[in-house]
Design an enzyme around this catalytic site. Structure first.
Site, PDB file in Angstrom:
ATOM      1  N   GLU A   1      47.547  54.632  47.168  1.00  0.00           N
ATOM      2  CA  GLU A   1      48.237  54.847  45.896  1.00  0.00           C
ATOM      3  C   GLU A   1      47.376  54.484  44.679  1.00  0.00           C
ATOM      4  OE1 GLU A   1      52.829  54.931  46.111  1.00  0.00           O
ATOM      5  OE2 GLU A   1      52.203  52.891  46.636  1.00  0.00           O
TER       6      GLU A   1
ATOM      7  N   HIS B   1      56.369  46.285  44.639  1.00  0.00           N
ATOM      8  CA  HIS B   1      57.602  46.698  45.302  1.00  0.00           C
ATOM      9  C   HIS B   1      58.638  45.604  45.066  1.00  0.00           C
ATOM     10  CE1 HIS B   1      54.776  48.976  48.283  1.00  0.00           C
ATOM     11  NE2 HIS B   1      54.897  49.617  47.126  1.00  0.00           N
TER      12      HIS B   1
END
Length: 270
Positions: free
Chosen positions: A109, A130
């Site tokens: 990512e 997250h």
């Protein structure tokens, strides 16, 4: 004489080749050492701090724009944030290519970072988390809003980006530049963008600022959830209060940064 001449010529060629090789090695060493050690340290410290504070676990990452080259950024190899060291930091261009990976794997990512840097010249650092506290605000209709002064930057807005809206049913990861561009567009001129069913990305003028915002985005989300659970109307910070409080927070940022840094760099007890 001819034999001696050939021998001398061979010796000259070998010496010349050795000189070129040594020059190339010195050039590579200069390039490696040219990476700003202070920025590298901030990436390492920021990664460990967010892991220590529970905002990151085995996943998530911290990056900084290369101060020498605005079209490159510095980021760890694919590694759990708590394990990051200075030797793990590599240079990556805005197409997501490592300048010299040296066999090290890169984060899938990384395009979160590359496309935000491409879209926002003012951004010098990016954090992707997250965050457990934030996730509920990415999957409900309740907007994330500032409930206390340390999260005052949220008063400018915290848009929610839904990968499914533009890219259908994916694996939820920002795994290429096209998806990364979609995220960067959703971020726009804000400090935080929430990612539906995934987490968030925070940005700043330095690693310290981006890490501060990543942590207090999570803290604010938890506090806001508690306030909503109590019932009744929540008295959020206004846009004006947010702007004023955020300016003060940035002035005293080193106070909290130095405390966090001490916690993750202090020598273990003997």
């Amino acid at each position: 004489m001819a034999g001696l001449s050939r021998l001398a010529w061979f010796g000259f060629v070998v010496a010349f080749a050795v000189t070129l090789l040594a020059a190339e090695v010195r050039c590579q060493d200069r390039q490696a050492s040219a990476l700003d050690p202070a920025v590298i340290e901030d990436i390492v410290v920021g990664s460990r701090v967010l892991a220590e504070l529970g905002v990151l676990d085995a996943f998530g990452h911290v990056s900084a724009r290369d101060p020498r080259n605005p079209d490159h950024f510095l980021m760890s190899r694919s590694l759990a944030p708590a394990l990051v060291t200075a030797d793990d930091i590599m240079e990556i261009d805005l197409d997501g290519n490592a300048v010299d990976a040296k066999g090290r794997s890169v984060f899938l990512e990384r395009f979160i970072h590359s496309e935000i840097y491409r879209a926002r010249p003012d951004v010098m650092a990016v954090v992707h988390t997250h965050s457990p506290g934030v996730i509920p605000f990415t999957i409900t209709q309740v907007g994330l809003r500032p409930v206390f002064h340390n999260a005052a930057f949220l008063a400018a807005g915290a848009p929610v980006w839904d990968i499914r809206k533009d890219f259908g049913e994916t694996n939820m990861l920002v795994s290429n530049a096209v998806i990364g561009k979609g995220l960067a567009l959703a971020l726009a001129d804000k400090s935080v963008v929430l990612m539906r069913g995934h987490g968030d990305a925070t940005v700043g003028s330095s690693v310290k600022v981006a890490v501060f915002r990543a942590y207090y985005t999570d803290v604010n989300a938890r506090l806001q959830s508690q306030a909503i659970a109590l019932g009744g109307e929540v008295n959020y910070l206004t846009a004006a209060e947010g702007a004023k409080a955020d300016a003060i927070n940035l002035q005293v940022l080193d106070r909290v940064w130095n405390l966090w840094k001490m916690r993750v760099t202090a020598a273990p007890p003997k």
